[in-house]
Design a protein around this motif. Sequence first.
Motif, PDB file in Angstrom:
ATOM      1  N   ARG A 279      -6.417 -48.027 -23.659  1.00 32.53           N
ATOM      2  CA  ARG A 279      -4.881 -47.801 -23.503  1.00 32.53           C
ATOM      3  C   ARG A 279      -4.323 -47.471 -24.854  1.00 32.53           C
ATOM      4  O   ARG A 279      -4.327 -48.160 -25.892  1.00 32.53           O
ATOM      5  CB  ARG A 279      -4.400 -49.166 -23.271  1.00 32.53           C
ATOM      6  CG  ARG A 279      -4.806 -49.570 -21.646  1.00 32.53           C
ATOM      7  CD  ARG A 279      -4.858 -51.125 -21.346  1.00 32.53           C
ATOM      8  NE  ARG A 279      -5.449 -51.871 -22.233  1.00 32.53           N
ATOM      9  CZ  ARG A 279      -6.814 -52.139 -21.582  1.00 32.53           C
ATOM     10  NH1 ARG A 279      -7.352 -51.551 -20.642  1.00 32.53           N
ATOM     11  NH2 ARG A 279      -7.679 -53.037 -22.331  1.00 32.53           N
ATOM     12  N   ALA A 280      -4.165 -46.161 -25.065  1.00 31.42           N
ATOM     13  CA  ALA A 280      -3.860 -45.481 -26.386  1.00 31.42           C
ATOM     14  C   ALA A 280      -2.476 -45.434 -26.515  1.00 31.42           C
ATOM     15  O   ALA A 280      -1.966 -45.255 -27.928  1.00 31.42           O
ATOM     16  CB  ALA A 280      -4.399 -43.985 -26.413  1.00 31.42           C
ATOM     17  N   GLY A 281      -1.412 -46.183 -25.934  1.00 30.39           N
ATOM     18  CA  GLY A 281      -0.104 -46.448 -26.382  1.00 30.39           C
ATOM     19  C   GLY A 281       0.646 -44.870 -25.971  1.00 30.39           C
ATOM     20  O   GLY A 281       0.087 -44.052 -25.511  1.00 30.39           O
ATOM     21  N   ASN A 282       2.017 -45.067 -26.084  1.00 31.73           N
ATOM     22  CA  ASN A 282       2.766 -43.774 -25.729  1.00 31.73           C
ATOM     23  C   ASN A 282       2.482 -43.503 -24.390  1.00 31.73           C
ATOM     24  O   ASN A 282       2.865 -42.388 -23.905  1.00 31.73           O
ATOM     25  CB  ASN A 282       2.824 -42.736 -26.850  1.00 31.73           C
ATOM     26  CG  ASN A 282       3.032 -43.274 -28.146  1.00 31.73           C
ATOM     27  OD1 ASN A 282       3.969 -44.003 -28.479  1.00 31.73           O
ATOM     28  ND2 ASN A 282       2.187 -42.727 -29.125  1.00 31.73           N
ATOM     29  N   GLY A 283       2.534 -44.362 -23.272  1.00 29.41           N
ATOM     30  CA  GLY A 283       2.311 -44.004 -21.947  1.00 29.41           C
ATOM     31  C   GLY A 283       1.118 -43.389 -21.632  1.00 29.41           C
ATOM     32  O   GLY A 283       0.733 -43.062 -20.443  1.00 29.41           O
ATOM     33  N   HIS A 284      -0.075 -43.504 -22.711  1.00 28.83           N
ATOM     34  CA  HIS A 284      -1.415 -42.823 -22.158  1.00 28.83           C
ATOM     35  C   HIS A 284      -2.389 -43.861 -21.976  1.00 28.83           C
ATOM     36  O   HIS A 284      -2.676 -44.851 -22.968  1.00 28.83           O
ATOM     37  CB  HIS A 284      -1.584 -41.899 -23.334  1.00 28.83           C
ATOM     38  CG  HIS A 284      -0.970 -40.769 -23.490  1.00 28.83           C
ATOM     39  ND1 HIS A 284      -1.009 -39.351 -22.879  1.00 28.83           N
ATOM     40  CD2 HIS A 284       0.256 -40.438 -24.249  1.00 28.83           C
ATOM     41  CE1 HIS A 284      -0.131 -38.555 -22.947  1.00 28.83           C
ATOM     42  NE2 HIS A 284       0.579 -39.138 -24.087  1.00 28.83           N
ATOM     43  N   THR A 285      -3.113 -43.635 -21.313  1.00 30.71           N
ATOM     44  CA  THR A 285      -4.581 -44.425 -20.934  1.00 30.71           C
ATOM     45  C   THR A 285      -5.658 -43.331 -20.649  1.00 30.71           C
ATOM     46  O   THR A 285      -5.574 -42.642 -19.810  1.00 30.71           O
ATOM     47  CB  THR A 285      -4.482 -45.257 -19.477  1.00 30.71           C
ATOM     48  OG1 THR A 285      -3.513 -46.386 -19.763  1.00 30.71           O
ATOM     49  CG2 THR A 285      -5.715 -46.205 -19.442  1.00 30.71           C
ATOM     50  N   VAL A 286      -6.669 -43.490 -21.608  1.00 35.05           N
ATOM     51  CA  VAL A 286      -7.491 -42.504 -21.645  1.00 35.05           C
ATOM     52  C   VAL A 286      -8.766 -43.081 -21.105  1.00 35.05           C
ATOM     53  O   VAL A 286      -9.513 -44.399 -21.319  1.00 35.05           O
ATOM     54  CB  VAL A 286      -7.965 -42.001 -22.979  1.00 35.05           C
ATOM     55  CG1 VAL A 286      -9.131 -40.889 -23.034  1.00 35.05           C
ATOM     56  CG2 VAL A 286      -6.886 -41.232 -23.658  1.00 35.05           C
ATOM     57  N   ARG A 287      -9.595 -42.357 -19.905  1.00 34.13           N
ATOM     58  CA  ARG A 287     -10.822 -42.896 -19.405  1.00 34.13           C
ATOM     59  C   ARG A 287     -11.905 -41.929 -19.781  1.00 34.13           C
ATOM     60  O   ARG A 287     -11.557 -40.618 -19.438  1.00 34.13           O
ATOM     61  CB  ARG A 287     -10.727 -43.367 -18.029  1.00 34.13           C
ATOM     62  CG  ARG A 287      -9.356 -44.224 -17.742  1.00 34.13           C
ATOM     63  CD  ARG A 287      -9.164 -44.537 -15.977  1.00 34.13           C
ATOM     64  NE  ARG A 287      -8.530 -45.915 -15.939  1.00 34.13           N
ATOM     65  CZ  ARG A 287      -7.264 -45.716 -15.834  1.00 34.13           C
ATOM     66  NH1 ARG A 287      -6.512 -44.540 -15.959  1.00 34.13           N
ATOM     67  NH2 ARG A 287      -6.317 -46.778 -15.637  1.00 34.13           N
ATOM     68  N   PHE A 288     -13.078 -42.372 -19.822  1.00 35.45           N
ATOM     69  CA  PHE A 288     -14.085 -41.523 -20.180  1.00 35.45           C
ATOM     70  C   PHE A 288     -15.327 -42.136 -19.875  1.00 35.45           C
ATOM     71  O   PHE A 288     -15.710 -43.297 -19.671  1.00 35.45           O
ATOM     72  CB  PHE A 288     -13.984 -41.075 -21.542  1.00 35.45           C
ATOM     73  CG  PHE A 288     -14.101 -42.183 -22.655  1.00 35.45           C
ATOM     74  CD1 PHE A 288     -15.071 -42.665 -23.025  1.00 35.45           C
ATOM     75  CD2 PHE A 288     -12.751 -42.558 -23.034  1.00 35.45           C
ATOM     76  CE1 PHE A 288     -15.085 -43.761 -24.220  1.00 35.45           C
ATOM     77  CE2 PHE A 288     -12.742 -43.870 -23.819  1.00 35.45           C
ATOM     78  CZ  PHE A 288     -13.923 -44.330 -24.458  1.00 35.45           C
ATOM     79  N   GLY A 289     -16.423 -41.464 -19.606  1.00 31.83           N
ATOM     80  CA  GLY A 289     -17.782 -41.826 -19.474  1.00 31.83           C
ATOM     81  C   GLY A 289     -18.835 -41.014 -18.908  1.00 31.83           C
ATOM     82  O   GLY A 289     -18.603 -39.641 -19.140  1.00 31.83           O
ATOM     83  N   GLY A 290     -20.145 -41.301 -18.627  1.00 28.53           N
ATOM     84  CA  GLY A 290     -20.973 -40.416 -18.252  1.00 28.53           C
ATOM     85  C   GLY A 290     -22.237 -41.218 -17.350  1.00 28.53           C
ATOM     86  O   GLY A 290     -21.986 -42.366 -17.041  1.00 28.53           O
ATOM     87  N   PHE A 291     -22.916 -40.240 -16.534  1.00 29.85           N
ATOM     88  CA  PHE A 291     -23.644 -40.710 -15.914  1.00 29.85           C
ATOM     89  C   PHE A 291     -25.033 -39.898 -16.033  1.00 29.85           C
ATOM     90  O   PHE A 291     -25.085 -38.767 -15.976  1.00 29.85           O
ATOM     91  CB  PHE A 291     -23.172 -40.455 -14.445  1.00 29.85           C
ATOM     92  CG  PHE A 291     -24.044 -40.601 -13.134  1.00 29.85           C
ATOM     93  CD1 PHE A 291     -24.496 -41.895 -12.894  1.00 29.85           C
ATOM     94  CD2 PHE A 291     -24.731 -39.588 -12.634  1.00 29.85           C
ATOM     95  CE1 PHE A 291     -25.266 -41.979 -11.671  1.00 29.85           C
ATOM     96  CE2 PHE A 291     -25.561 -39.465 -11.460  1.00 29.85           C
ATOM     97  CZ  PHE A 291     -25.813 -40.916 -10.769  1.00 29.85           C
TER      98      PHE A 291
END
Length: 724
Positions: free
Chosen positions: A358-370
Amino acid sequence: MIDSHRRLLAGTVFAACALVLAGTAPAYGADAPPAAAAPAADPAAPRDPIVVTARRLDEARSAVQKSLGADSYGITNAAIQALPGGDNQQLNQIMLQLPGVVQDGFGQFHVRDDHANLQYRINGTILPEGLAVFGQTLSPRLIDHFDLLTGALPAQYGLRTAGVIDIHTKSGFANGGEASIYGGSHDTIEPSLEYGGSTGQTNYFVSADYRHDSLGIENVNASRTAVHDATDQFQGFVYLDRILSDSDRISFVGGYSNQWFQIPDPVGLTATSPVAVNGQTSFASNALNERQLERTGFGQVAFLHDSGPLTVQLGGFARFSALTYRPDPTGELIFNRLAQQAFKDDLALGLQADASLRAGNGHTVRFGGFLQHDHTISDTQTAVFPVDGTGVADAPPLSIVDNSTKSAVMASLYVQDEWQLSGKVTLNYGGRFDYYDAYRQENQLSPRVNLVWQPDALTTLHVGYARYFSPPAFELVANTSIARFVGTSGAANSLVDTTPQAERQHYFDVGVQRKLAPGLTVGIDGYYRLSRHLIDEGQFGAPIILTPFNYAYGRIRGVNLYANYQRGPWLVYANFAAAKAQGRQIESSEFSFGATELAYIASHFITLDHDQTYTGSGGISYAFRDGALKGLKLGSSMIYGSGLRSDLTLPDGTDVPNGAHLPAYAQFNLAASYKWAKPGVELRFDVTNAFDSKYEIRDGTGVGVGAPQWGPRRGFFFGISKDI
């Protein structure tokens, strides 16, 4: 077989390590702050900090893999229990109650007119697909609730994209369980046991069931009973988690299924052979003795961390799957001029990481790998006749052995940003990179974007685009050396055998959902998909092992409508879908098709064999909560289909593959149950196909269709369960 046992041992060791790790985790030391969503019987009473923490971590895990912009249809355990059969039925029967899900033979179902291409997730961790055709690896008994995600999926979902079946398992908390026995028509008997609880910082849930009946696979004719169609099935499941702190949890999920099937026999047919086989030159179809055994075992370990703005889940998994087909050597040689004993197994090992910031200013960044590694073994021993120049058997049968192994690697990375543009508008955009190295090496960078607009508290609109990359099911790709069969009765139609390719799609989706009244929600979703190298699967031969192949071009479009009402004792739902799926020019596994069929499809778009123009489902249930009938539940469900495809012969003699469809049908089911709360005893009575409708799912014609299949006739089932 030695290798298969090593694979099973590897999965067992994996599971054992998980149990040891969970059992030796450090003790939980601090009370967690109460979570607003945690239920309590008495608001003034103190809450169990373990339960509160567990529920908060469940919510954090769900937030990591948020399905923003995708079409999501959910079913709870309570809704499953309200359906005829409850959790005694197989998962595919429950899936048929969701919008746009089409019934097929062998226990298959199709989402939005796609063949297979489904991904299963258990508590957020991917469960790799296996070899099972008839069996259902996952029992409804383990499900607390699940969602079917489809449409333009966010970037964390890839590889298998027609639908994501996101299962959240039961997890215990309150010590207790249930023992039951269920049975009735078709010689059905199904005992089961489930139990869950908690001790200290550890929660657990286990379930096991056994099923026997005489209708394991769809009957090949419309009769009430099938010939040679018995099945014995065992399934077991375990969930275990341990709270490490108010921010950390480690969990293990494991399961095993062992399922044996007789292949149903047609009745009244006789075949002859010019060459004697084991002293016989003729054989009756109802004496055939073909069998298939399917085994699957899996284990998953996951570590979840949630603190401040960052939530991370790290997981590892192992899945072993094996399929054995045992032919009737004499009967199949006389009927088919070929009898193949087949064994396939696949071991998948992998890692998965997902995170949300939850990066603030209305941004939620999601990331990952498989990352996943597969190793498969395919062993066949095929009895065939040598043939003369006219294709007629002219000598006793001979045996051709064809054994092989192969490995594959799949790897993926993704990143996306959920951007809250305003209180009413959310933009979710990102992309993923997928890499696949098996029979060929391929990759793709896939952008994704979804826009969700909520103009008011009652209305939600979404529009999305997704670029998809879906490799063929590695464990199903045929690796038989077709050149070995030249000059025999097992010779292929041609020696052209292009390796299947990954399907690449442009997917467009738009939908709106509206709450019309308290408890009542209606919605409509439309989609359009353009594909290159569209993947389909077919049965080509006696062993019921599906083989992937590609159409060079594909186009699929459709619309889903749905309505749900849940308020007080009532649960009512209705779904309707219209779809059209077409493909042109077969470009892989060509040896499986006849020359005339290939030529027609090369220049015409044909309807796919699993296409069903109209599909519907619905149900209603009522639970009496007061008075003399308190504890009584009444319900019903239904499915409707306009019919899957069959071949068509035009007046001029031209054969159109999949050019016709089978007659429409509807199946209605009824349910009644009564529970005495104090002793914890429940009785249930179910009727399937209440009007005894005779309907055909498949007629044995169509591209890649192996045999006719009919829906079940009317059945009566009784059950009794006791809380323990």
